[in-house]
Structure formats: structure tokens, C-alpha cells
Design a protein around this motif. Structure first.
Motif, PDB file in Angstrom:
ATOM      1  N   GLY A 220       0.785  -1.227   0.000  1.00 56.85           N
ATOM      2  CA  GLY A 220       0.000   0.000   0.000  1.00 56.85           C
ATOM      3  C   GLY A 220       0.811   1.269   0.000  1.00 56.85           C
ATOM      4  O   GLY A 220       0.258   2.365   0.119  1.00 56.85           O
ATOM      5  N   CYS A 221       2.150   1.168  -0.117  1.00 56.83           N
ATOM      6  CA  CYS A 221       2.979   2.374  -0.106  1.00 56.83           C
ATOM      7  C   CYS A 221       2.633   3.301  -1.261  1.00 56.83           C
ATOM      8  O   CYS A 221       2.654   4.516  -1.119  1.00 56.83           O
ATOM      9  N   THR A 222       2.350   2.737  -2.420  1.00 57.63           N
ATOM     10  CA  THR A 222       1.923   3.528  -3.569  1.00 57.63           C
ATOM     11  C   THR A 222       0.688   2.869  -4.162  1.00 57.63           C
ATOM     12  O   THR A 222       0.464   1.671  -3.991  1.00 57.63           O
ATOM     13  N   VAL A 223      -0.106   3.641  -4.891  1.00 62.31           N
ATOM     14  CA  VAL A 223      -1.388   3.127  -5.368  1.00 62.31           C
ATOM     15  C   VAL A 223      -1.214   1.953  -6.326  1.00 62.31           C
ATOM     16  O   VAL A 223      -2.067   1.060  -6.383  1.00 62.31           O
ATOM     17  N   ASP A 224      -0.109   1.928  -7.090  1.00 60.45           N
ATOM     18  CA  ASP A 224       0.069   0.832  -8.033  1.00 60.45           C
ATOM     19  C   ASP A 224       0.421  -0.476  -7.339  1.00 60.45           C
ATOM     20  O   ASP A 224       0.415  -1.536  -7.968  1.00 60.45           O
ATOM     21  N   LEU A 225       0.727  -0.422  -6.028  1.00 63.00           N
ATOM     22  CA  LEU A 225       0.996  -1.644  -5.268  1.00 63.00           C
ATOM     23  C   LEU A 225      -0.240  -2.165  -4.550  1.00 63.00           C
ATOM     24  O   LEU A 225      -0.196  -3.225  -3.933  1.00 63.00           O
ATOM     25  N   GLN A 226      -1.340  -1.442  -4.609  1.00 67.55           N
ATOM     26  CA  GLN A 226      -2.531  -1.813  -3.852  1.00 67.55           C
ATOM     27  C   GLN A 226      -3.346  -2.870  -4.592  1.00 67.55           C
ATOM     28  O   GLN A 226      -4.501  -2.673  -4.962  1.00 67.55           O
ATOM     29  N   LYS A 227      -2.706  -3.990  -4.817  1.00 65.49           N
ATOM     30  CA  LYS A 227      -3.359  -5.147  -5.429  1.00 65.49           C
ATOM     31  C   LYS A 227      -3.005  -6.369  -4.600  1.00 65.49           C
ATOM     32  O   LYS A 227      -1.924  -6.455  -4.036  1.00 65.49           O
ATOM     33  N   GLY A 228      -3.914  -7.329  -4.557  1.00 62.50           N
ATOM     34  CA  GLY A 228      -3.632  -8.565  -3.850  1.00 62.50           C
ATOM     35  C   GLY A 228      -4.263  -8.605  -2.479  1.00 62.50           C
ATOM     36  O   GLY A 228      -5.100  -7.781  -2.113  1.00 62.50           O
ATOM     37  N   GLY A 229      -3.861  -9.603  -1.702  1.00 64.93           N
ATOM     38  CA  GLY A 229      -4.414  -9.809  -0.370  1.00 64.93           C
ATOM     39  C   GLY A 229      -5.320 -11.031  -0.344  1.00 64.93           C
ATOM     40  O   GLY A 229      -6.164 -11.215  -1.226  1.00 64.93           O
ATOM     41  N   PHE A 230      -5.133 -11.877   0.666  1.00 63.03           N
ATOM     42  CA  PHE A 230      -5.970 -13.072   0.787  1.00 63.03           C
ATOM     43  C   PHE A 230      -7.439 -12.711   0.969  1.00 63.03           C
ATOM     44  O   PHE A 230      -8.325 -13.469   0.575  1.00 63.03           O
ATOM     45  N   ASP A 231      -7.710 -11.555   1.581  1.00 64.54           N
ATOM     46  CA  ASP A 231      -9.094 -11.147   1.800  1.00 64.54           C
ATOM     47  C   ASP A 231      -9.825 -10.888   0.490  1.00 64.54           C
ATOM     48  O   ASP A 231     -11.048 -11.056   0.406  1.00 64.54           O
ATOM     49  N   ARG A 232      -9.098 -10.493  -0.565  1.00 66.66           N
ATOM     50  CA  ARG A 232      -9.715 -10.297  -1.881  1.00 66.66           C
ATOM     51  C   ARG A 232      -9.598 -11.552  -2.750  1.00 66.66           C
ATOM     52  O   ARG A 232     -10.438 -11.790  -3.619  1.00 66.66           O
ATOM     53  N   LEU A 233      -8.552 -12.333  -2.519  1.00 66.28           N
ATOM     54  CA  LEU A 233      -8.368 -13.560  -3.290  1.00 66.28           C
ATOM     55  C   LEU A 233      -9.500 -14.551  -3.040  1.00 66.28           C
ATOM     56  O   LEU A 233     -10.004 -15.185  -3.976  1.00 66.28           O
ATOM     57  N   ALA A 234      -9.912 -14.702  -1.787  1.00 66.00           N
ATOM     58  CA  ALA A 234     -10.929 -15.703  -1.445  1.00 66.00           C
ATOM     59  C   ALA A 234     -12.263 -15.463  -2.160  1.00 66.00           C
ATOM     60  O   ALA A 234     -12.804 -16.384  -2.793  1.00 66.00           O
ATOM     61  N   PRO A 235     -12.841 -14.245  -2.112  1.00 70.04           N
ATOM     62  CA  PRO A 235     -14.107 -14.037  -2.835  1.00 70.04           C
ATOM     63  C   PRO A 235     -13.955 -14.182  -4.349  1.00 70.04           C
ATOM     64  O   PRO A 235     -14.862 -14.683  -5.019  1.00 70.04           O
ATOM     65  N   TYR A 236     -12.810 -13.736  -4.874  1.00 70.20           N
ATOM     66  CA  TYR A 236     -12.587 -13.869  -6.317  1.00 70.20           C
ATOM     67  C   TYR A 236     -12.612 -15.343  -6.723  1.00 70.20           C
ATOM     68  O   TYR A 236     -13.286 -15.732  -7.685  1.00 70.20           O
ATOM     69  N   LEU A 237     -11.882 -16.186  -5.981  1.00 64.07           N
ATOM     70  CA  LEU A 237     -11.837 -17.610  -6.314  1.00 64.07           C
ATOM     71  C   LEU A 237     -13.193 -18.278  -6.111  1.00 64.07           C
ATOM     72  O   LEU A 237     -13.584 -19.161  -6.887  1.00 64.07           O
TER      73      LEU A 237
END
Length: 547
Positions: free
Chosen positions: A63-80
Motif C-alpha cells: 500500500g505504499c503507492t497506489v500501483d501496489l494496492q493489489k492482492g491480499g488473501f481477503d480479496r483472493l478468497a471471494p474472487y476464487l
């Protein structure tokens, strides 16, 4: 010294017998779930695989820069979960280190990294990774506990060229049957990681291991997929040498590589690349016709997928318009929303542009690379697990923080910005409006004030005399003057002494603004933004600040 394992088949019969008698693990252990060898047959069917690489124990984006704000298990689980509704038999595979960033763990970060790997294993179990590459980095950093982490994560670890003392039964390959297609899966560890293993294991030369494993899979699998930990260049070199690898997932990538979204054809192998730290998920769908493995690239989005992307774009546009109209949202949140909106539109347009017709008598594949963007839904249960870990870090890292070194006679130590501002009023006013002033506040907002991965770049003088440590930050929070100009005790005593760094170089900034945290940082671009009267420029007439 790097230790490369030589296959037993290359030893003389006498030496091979001696090696086996001494307990040396077999060079070709059976796969735990491998299908037995069967006569060749012309298989047909359709299978979907989800693919990831190099999660490296990262629970959520930096989260240091906006282009790094991707990923996270909390978002991976609903996507899968949503994708598995469409592809209920799909398996999730992972290449590269999954539990640790690298084989060597710094002493002051070890307690956090070990606990973080355990939490990562719990989250991996929740999202359902089926097969993952066993890597030397994970084996070394876990100090012989990789097998236990794999069991905790409910996944199967495999490697064709890695022999571990703590897990002599590690399988050389796995076979999964999906939609009537037998998929042979094997992994390769990088010899470059061998130095971290020590006596914990051996790494065999990858080409020899790959050649042997592909031969072993010839009668067991219809399609062969490699989970490579070799990085992109070495993976390409290997698949050009070893025939029979149909697809390769590349792990072991460097910081922020220029990743292609295509399944690149290298020799006869389709090579798929990924960003690190779980920021993207790949989906590979195979349509095998009569056993033909000359796959045609049919990568394109379905109407339903495009409609879903259109809906996400519309929701994000609506939210952004509302924020801007009402003045809601912080400047950082608005920048983040704009970045992700542009990223989402770009993804949608690229997918919509692909129009391919595949003859019915040809085998084909479709590959898409999806970023786990900021606007995707979050799983509250997994989010709670990660938040609990952040709270746990206060106890873990304060207990392991140690003490600051005492100042040495005649050497400068840190004194804090308040001392600087006794003389430098102009820079004080500027600093209080600058982002460096808010560095600590961002950790407070994100509950990261006890995270050793973050604290050192959001305080001043970390680990230095007069500076700060985890849990010991009073008067040193945020990126103060001395973070760039160096410790100021001698300068406070005698401002005319050349005891302060008046002109910090790029190397000073890049200690924190590095490829890991600030991939787009350019010293020449950012330095002028910090040049103000009294700070790099002559002071205003009514001020007497030193430059």
C-alpha cells in the motif's frame, strides 16, 4: 558454497548402492497422488487451472503507492469463490516461494516472519491451494519446518530437484485429472537458493531433473505443466532444452518485473509470468482434442466476464464521482480510486479486443491474468485473521526489539526534529505540509505501527543511537529532517561544523524508496519538489534559516 545434487543414475553402481544404504533420498521419489502408468491414449476434455506465483508470505498489499494496492488473501478468497462457481473442478497451483520472502531472514524480523508464515499457511488453507512448488527459500527460512507448514496449509508440496532432510518423501511430481485431462505437475527449485539450505538439503541441476521427470510423466499425463522457481530467463532457457513441457508458470521473479499478460510461446512451451506477492491470479483453460498438444491460443473473455468488468467500472466511476462532488475521501483514496479505475478500463479493453476462432479439431488454451484490485470484495473472516495478526505483532516485535545503541564519543546521534526547528522555521512550515510528515499517521491508519516490515521507513533513525525501534518511537515518528540529513547532535552544538548532510543523494532516499516499496521513484523528479526557501533554496528575506 552452493551444493548441487547429482542424480543417482549418474553414479557408478557401487556408489549408488552405498548412497542408498546411507539413507540418501531417491532421485526419483514417486508422486504421492500420481496416477499409475497407463497406455498412451488420445484424451479429450476441458480443464481449468488457477495459477499464482511468489506469494512469499505476504498477507495483503504493502500500500505504499497506489500501483501496489493489489492482492491480499481477503480479496483472493471471494474472487476464487466466484470463479469456482463457473469452474467447480478447477485446481489452484502456485510457483515460487509461498511462505517466506527469501531464504535468509534478518534476526530482528525472524519472530514476525515465522509467525507470518503460519498465518499465511492458515489463509492458504482457506483459499484452497492444491499443489505448490517446494522451494529452497521456504525450506531454509522455515528452518526445517516446511513440511509442517504445507500440512497446515492443506496443500501438496512438490519439487523434482529438491531433496530435504526434513522431508525425504517430497514428491517429484503430481498428477491431477480434471475434466478428463491428466495434468502432470512438477516443480523446479533454483540452484541460486542452495546457499541458504546448508545441511538441510540439496538442489539438483534443473535440466537433468526436468528431463527425467518429463520422461516419467510420459505415460501418466496428457499435459505437462512446470511450476518454475528459476525466474523468467532461466525458465526460458530450460524449456528450450527440455522437450515435452507444455506450460510453465514462472516464479522466482525479481522485484516488480515487466510481466507479459500473454502466455508467451518459447520453443514448444507456453510460458506464463506473474507479479510477486499475490497481486494477480491467472486462469488457464485447456481444451484437449484427441490428445493433440499443439495448443492454439484462444485467449479471450466471455460476454459474461466483460459484463462483469463493465459493472465494476460503473460502480467505481459512481463512487469516485460521489467522493469528488461531496469532497469525501482523502486525497490518497481519490488517487487510489483513479488509478484502479484506469487499470480496470485498460484490462476490460484488452480483453474485449481479443477475437479468435479455433477449429474444432484443434486443441486450444485460454489464459487470462487478473489483478486483485482495490475495488474487489473482501472476505470479512480472512480480514479478521489478518487484523488479529497485526494486533499480535505488538507483543511479538516489542519483545524482540532489543535496545538502541548508546551514542559514541565524538559521533553524531539523533536528536529529533524539534531541535532542528529551533533554527529552521521555514523548513518546519514546509515539512508539516509534506507527505513525509504524515508517514507515521499512515501506519496508524493501517494498524501497522508494530510491523517490522513497515516501521523503519516511517520513523527517524531506526536502530541507530538516539533514534527509534519498534515500540520505542517517541519523538522520532514520521520521516523527519535527520532521516535524510543524518543524525544532528553535532550540528546542534555547532551549526557551522560540516557535521550534517546538507545535500542528500539518491542513495539516501532509495533506502526506503526502493523497487519493493516505490517502483516508480525517480530521484531527479522528486528532489525539486523538496527544494523550498530555507531548504535547498535561499531563505526568504525575513528569514535566516540555514540551507
Amino acid at each position: 558454497m552452493i551444493r548441487i545434487h547429482t542424480p543417482l543414475a549418474a553414479l557408478s553402481p557401487l556408489l549408488a548402492i552405498a548412497a542408498l544404504a546411507s539413507g540418501c533420498p531417491s532421485a526419483t521419489p514417486e508422486a504421492r497422488d500420481a496416477a499409475p502408468a497407463a497406455p498412451a491414449h488420445a484424451a479429450s476434455g476441458e480443464a481449468t487451472l488457477f495459477l499464482m506465483a511468489d506469494i512469499r508470505g505476504v498477507l495483503r498489499p504493502c500500500g505504499c503507492t497506489v500501483d501496489l494496492q493489489k492482492g491480499g488473501f481477503d480479496r483472493l478468497a471471494p474472487y476464487l469463490a466466484k470463479e469456482r462457481e463457473r469452474h467447480p473442478d478447477a485446481k489452484l497451483l502456485h510457483a515460487g516461494p509461498i511462505f517466506f520472502e527469501e531464504g535468509h531472514v534478518e534476526a530482528d524480523k525472524r519472530a514476525q516472519r515465522v509467525r507470518q508464515a503460519e498465518v499465511a499457511a492458515d489463509l492458504v488453507a482457506r483459499v484452497g491451494v492444491d499443489v505448490a512448488a517446494a522451494t529452497a527459500a521456504d525450506a531454509a527460512a522455515s528452518d526445517g519446518k516446511l513440511k509442517a507448514l504445507g500440512e497446515r496449509a492443506h496443500l501438496t508440496l512438490t519439487a523434482a530437484n529438491l531433496r530435504l532432510e526434513a522431508d525425504p518423501g517430497l514428491s517429484a511430481f503430481e498428477v491431477r485429472t480434471i475434466g478428463g485431462i491428466r495434468i502432470g505437475i512438477f516443480a523446479l527449485a533454483s540452484p541460486e537458493e542452495a546457499e541458504h539450505l546448508g545441511a538441510r538439503g540439496l538442489i539438483e541441476e534443473p535440466t537433468a531433473a526436468a528431463t527425467r521427470t518429463v520422461a516419467a510423466l510420459a505415460d501418466r499425463a496428457d499435459v505437462v505443466l512446470l511450476l518454475s522457481g528459476l525466474g523468467l530467463r532461466e525458465t526460458k532457457r530450460l524449456v528450450r532444452k527440455v522437450a515435452g513441457i507444455h506450460f510453465a508458470v514462472v516464479g522466482g521473479m525479481g522485484e516488480h518485473p515487466a510481466v507479459s499478460e500473454e502466455a508467451e510461446l518459447v520453443g514448444d512451451t507456453r510460458v506464463m509470468q506473474f507479479h510477486r506477492e499475490g497481486r494477480f491470479v491467472g486462469r488457464l483453460t485447456l481444451a484437449l482434442v484427441a490428445g493433440k498438444t499443439a495448443f492454439v491460443d484462444a485467449s479471450q473473455a466471455s460476454p459474461a466476464e466483460l459484463a462483469e468488468l463493465d459493472a465494476r467500472v460503473a460502480r467505481l466511476e459512481q463512487s469516485l464521482a460521489g467522493w469528488e462532488a461531496k469532497g469525501d475521501g482523502t486525497e490518497r483514496e481519490v488517487r487510489s480510486a483513479r488509478h484502479h479505475l484506469a487499470s480496470l478500463k485498460d484490462e476490460r479493453n484488452k480483453l474485449a479486443a481479443r477475437k479468435i476462432e479455433v477449429p474444432r479439431d484443434q486443441s486450444s488454451f485460454s489464459f487470462t491474468l487478473t489483478p486483485l484490485n482495490w475495488d474487489l470484495p473482501q472476505d470479512p473472516d480472512l480480514l479478521a485473521i489478518m487484523d488479529a495478526f497485526e494486533q499480535e505483532l505488538a507483543k511479538i516485535n516489542v519483545a524482540n526489539a532489543g535496545t538502541l545503541p548508546a551514542p559514541k564519543e565524538g559521533e553524531a546521534y539523533y536528536v529529533g526534529a524539534a531541535k532542528c526547528f529551533d533554527c529552521h522555521e521555514g523548513p518546519e512550515r514546509f515539512w508539516k505540509q509534506d507527505r513525509h510528515h504524515d508517514a507515521w499517521a499512515t501506519l496508524e491508519r493501517d494498524n501497522k505501527t508494530f510491523d517490522t516490515e513497515c516501521v523503519s521507513c516511517h520513523v527517524t533513525g531506526y536502530g541507530k543511537a538516539g533514534g527509534s525501534l519498534v515500540g520505542q518511537v517517541k519523538g522520532r515518528t514520521a520521516v523527519q529532517c535527520e532521516a535524510c540529513h543524518g543524525p544532528g547532535s553535532l550540528h546542534v552544538k555547532d551549526s557551522k561544523k560540516a557535521s550534517i548532510n546538507g545535500h542528500p543523494t539518491a542513495e539516501v532516499c532509495q533506502g526506503c524508496h526502493n523497487k519493493h516499496h516505490s517502483p516508480e521513484f525517480d530521484f531527479a523528479v522528486y528532489k525539486p519538489k523538496l527544494m523550498v526557501p530555507g531548504h535547498g533554496l535561499p531563505p526568504l528575506p525575513d528569514e535566516d534559516d540555514d540551507e
